[in-house]
Each structure stands twice: as C-alpha cells, then as structure tokens.
Write a protein that holds these residues in place. Structure first.
Motif, short mmCIF file in Angstrom:
data_model
loop_
_atom_site.label_atom_id
_atom_site.label_comp_id
_atom_site.label_asym_id
_atom_site.label_seq_id
_atom_site.Cartn_x
_atom_site.Cartn_y
_atom_site.Cartn_z
N ASN A 89 60.51 19.94 34.57
CA ASN A 89 60.20 21.18 35.30
C ASN A 89 58.89 21.10 36.07
O ASN A 89 58.29 22.13 36.39
N HIS A 93 58.59 32.84 41.14
CA HIS A 93 57.90 33.36 39.95
C HIS A 93 57.14 34.63 40.31
O HIS A 93 55.92 34.68 40.20
N ASN A 137 56.62 20.75 39.22
CA ASN A 137 56.66 20.93 40.68
C ASN A 137 55.53 20.09 41.29
O ASN A 137 54.36 20.43 41.13
N PRO A 192 55.55 28.01 34.61
CA PRO A 192 55.67 27.17 35.80
C PRO A 192 54.50 26.18 35.84
O PRO A 192 53.36 26.55 35.58
N ALA A 201 50.93 30.72 35.36
CA ALA A 201 51.36 29.38 35.81
C ALA A 201 50.20 28.41 35.61
O ALA A 201 49.03 28.80 35.62
#
Length: 207
Positions: free
Chosen positions: A79, A103, A81, A56, A19
């Motif tokens: 996408n 995840h 966050n 992510p 990530a």
C-alpha cells in the motif's frame, strides 16, 4: 461563549484521519546524515505501525539519489504510494489531490525523513499552508549538520508543526492498550522496538 465551547487543536492523533509521509530516506543520502541508523530504525517502526493501522503511506524519492533504504523493508508492503520528485516538498499537486480525493477524511500528516532543513521542512510548510495539522517526528529526521537540523525544527515549530517522537506518535494513534492492534505493533521486547536517538538531543554531531 464559555471556555469549553471551542476546542483548541492540541494535535491529538486519530488513525482514521492521519497519513504518513516519508521524505527521501534513500541510500545515497545515508552517508551524509547524522545518526542515520537510528533515524532509519525509527522510520521503519513508523511505517510498520502505519501499515498495521491502515494509514495512507506516501514515500518520496528525490530523483538521482537512488532507491529508498532497504532497511525500511518497503517491499513488504503493498500500500505504499511512491512519489518521485525533483522539487523539495513531496506534497506535489498530484499528492495533494490524491490525499483530497482518495483520503478525504485525512486532516493530519505525520512527517519523517531527510533532509530536515530542506525537503522535510518544505513538505511540512506545504502541509501547514494547505490546512493540515502536521506532526514532525523529531527522532526520525536528520541533516548533514546538527545546526541545520535544529534550526529547521525550530522553524517548523514556529510555523505551527507539532514536534514529537516515533513512539509518541504510535501510542497516540493507538490511544488505548485495549486497541486490538496494540499487540500487533508491540510484538517484540520493548527495548528492541524503541529507537534510542538520544544523540539527536545533544546537538553534537555523530561524526
């Protein structure tokens, strides 16, 4: 037990287990930071590559310091966050829970942003404490002074973070030129994609 029975963690990247954390790259921090344009360019490349590779992406914003730098083009992605915060580490309990539940395969964190000796360092140390392998992108982090930046990088290396560069991360995630997403990322002339942050290696202030 032979020498090959237990593999050492050398920080090999795997896009399925990684990530990206972008720490506080906000407009009000810009005038304070050394080599801000170069750091922003490197971070923008990381975000774009992470999006193409379906990593992510978590982006923190310290309250009171404005929105994220428009040069990052975050509005182009669906996408992201966002993590509003007041504490220095962006790995708040709800972010750690999000990583764990949404995840679960992620065991590696790529970290970029500002300030190296404050929110970036706190984020890296929190990640390490919770068992993540952490890669700090050295040409995508900055501080108001080169002294604070360099000692923070040394501190994070001593704690177990891998110090790397933007392109090394991208190539490490791709692993092979035959990766079908290689030329999705490398769509422009090489020299326009690579961020020249050699000034960050000199430890001499930009201003």
């Amino acid at each position: 037990m032979s020498c090959c029975d237990k593999q050492k963690n050398v920080g090999e990247l795997d896009s399925q287990r990684t990530a990206l954390l972008v720490v506080d790259l906000q407009v009000k921090f810009g005038p304070m930071m050394q080599y801000w344009p170069q750091v922003i360019k490197a971070a923008r490349q990381l975000i774009r590559a992470a999006n193409i590779l379906n990593l992510p992406i978590y982006v923190s914003e310290q309250k009171g310091w404005g929105s994220s730098a428009p040069e990052l083009s975050l509005n182009s992605y669906t996408n992201i966050n966002y993590v509003p915060k007041t504490q220095f580490s962006m790995l708040l309990p709800d972010v750690l829970e999000s990583l764990k539940t949404r995840h679960p395969s992620v065991d590696t964190l790529i970290v970029c942003g500002v300030m190296t000796h404050c929110c970036v360092q706190s984020t890296v140390l929190t990640g390490l404490k919770h068992g993540y392998t952490v890669h700090l992108v050295g040409n995508a982090v900055s501080s108001p002074t080169m002294t604070d930046r360099q000692y923070a990088i040394d501190r994070m290396r001593q704690s177990g973070a891998f110090i790397t560069t933007c392109e090394a991360v991208i190539l490490g995630l791709l692993r092979d030129e035959t990766n079908p997403k290689f030329y999705d990322i490398y769509t422009e002339p090489y020299e326009t994609l690579v961020s020249d942050c050699s000034g960050l290696l000199s430890n001499k202030p930009e201003k």
